[in-house]
Motif scaffolding. Sequence first.
Motif, PDB file in Angstrom:
ATOM      1  N   ALA A  86       0.832  -1.207   0.000  1.00  0.00           N
ATOM      2  CA  ALA A  86       0.000   0.000   0.000  1.00  0.00           C
ATOM      3  C   ALA A  86       0.864   1.255   0.000  1.00  0.00           C
ATOM      4  N   LEU A  87       1.959   1.250   0.761  1.00  0.00           N
ATOM      5  CA  LEU A  87       2.856   2.413   0.798  1.00  0.00           C
ATOM      6  C   LEU A  87       3.535   2.642  -0.546  1.00  0.00           C
ATOM      7  N   VAL A  88       3.910   1.546  -1.213  1.00  0.00           N
ATOM      8  CA  VAL A  88       4.529   1.688  -2.534  1.00  0.00           C
ATOM      9  C   VAL A  88       3.543   2.328  -3.509  1.00  0.00           C
ATOM     10  N   ILE A  89       2.315   1.837  -3.511  1.00  0.00           N
ATOM     11  CA  ILE A  89       1.293   2.423  -4.393  1.00  0.00           C
ATOM     12  C   ILE A  89       1.058   3.894  -4.040  1.00  0.00           C
ATOM     13  N   PHE A  90       1.002   4.184  -2.757  1.00  0.00           N
ATOM     14  CA  PHE A  90       0.796   5.564  -2.311  1.00  0.00           C
ATOM     15  C   PHE A  90       1.927   6.471  -2.799  1.00  0.00           C
ATOM     16  N   LEU A  91       3.169   6.030  -2.697  1.00  0.00           N
ATOM     17  CA  LEU A  91       4.308   6.846  -3.114  1.00  0.00           C
ATOM     18  C   LEU A  91       4.344   7.041  -4.620  1.00  0.00           C
ATOM     19  N   VAL A  92       4.006   5.976  -5.374  1.00  0.00           N
ATOM     20  CA  VAL A  92       4.028   6.098  -6.838  1.00  0.00           C
ATOM     21  C   VAL A  92       3.000   7.123  -7.312  1.00  0.00           C
ATOM     22  N   PHE A  93       1.775   6.992  -6.854  1.00  0.00           N
ATOM     23  CA  PHE A  93       0.729   7.917  -7.299  1.00  0.00           C
ATOM     24  C   PHE A  93       0.866   9.291  -6.635  1.00  0.00           C
TER      25      PHE A  93
END
Length: 228
Positions: free
Chosen positions: A68-75
């Motif tokens: 979830a953190l990876v997705i949050f950082l990418v977007f």
Amino acid sequence: MAYEDKLLGPGEEKLYIAHRHALFMLIRAVPPGLIAIVALLAGVIAQGFLAGVSGIPPAAGLAAMIVALVIFLVFGAQVLREVLEWQYERYIVTGRRVIRLHGVINRQALDSSLNMINDLITSQTLWGRMFNFGDIQILTGNDSGEDTIQGVQDPFGFKRALLAAKEQMMLSYQGGYGQTRMMPAVPTAPDTSFAALMRELGDLRDRGVITQAEYDAKAATLVRGQRP
């Protein structure tokens, strides 16, 4: 020193700075922002849910949170890029040209000289009239022929500033703002023909400068001078 200040020549000043309307930035930034928020909330919920289920190792909840953190950082990075691109895209009117800047890391500047601008075409949609933005098509004498600035905020304010800058520049070419250079008058020789002298003599009589008798005497003298 701002990047655009490095582009200015000696004595050149920024007269007007415009951006694209913030609505365009929001349209591009809101979807990835929502995805980033939803992903972060889903990670928190998944971590809490998995931690309460027996037989599932604690590492599973941690892994869900990391994803979830990876997705949050990418977007989230995409949102930041959209905001920065909007901030750094500027349309600057100076006393000599129109400068269009865009790019965050790799900056690019496009110039249109004021004396090469032939016409401006402003267009607005219904949404443009409601939110005060529009497109400005700059017709120039360059090889490209035209340059369109899309979605600029307050397009009529930008157009007025550009036209005022061009007018001031043209007047300065003519010898100063508010005044034009006049060619010196070429002196002409006075008209000494018989008809001109008679008209002048009649004008003196009509204005009461000479009497009728004086007029008759001088007219007779002129007539005698015309005889062969």
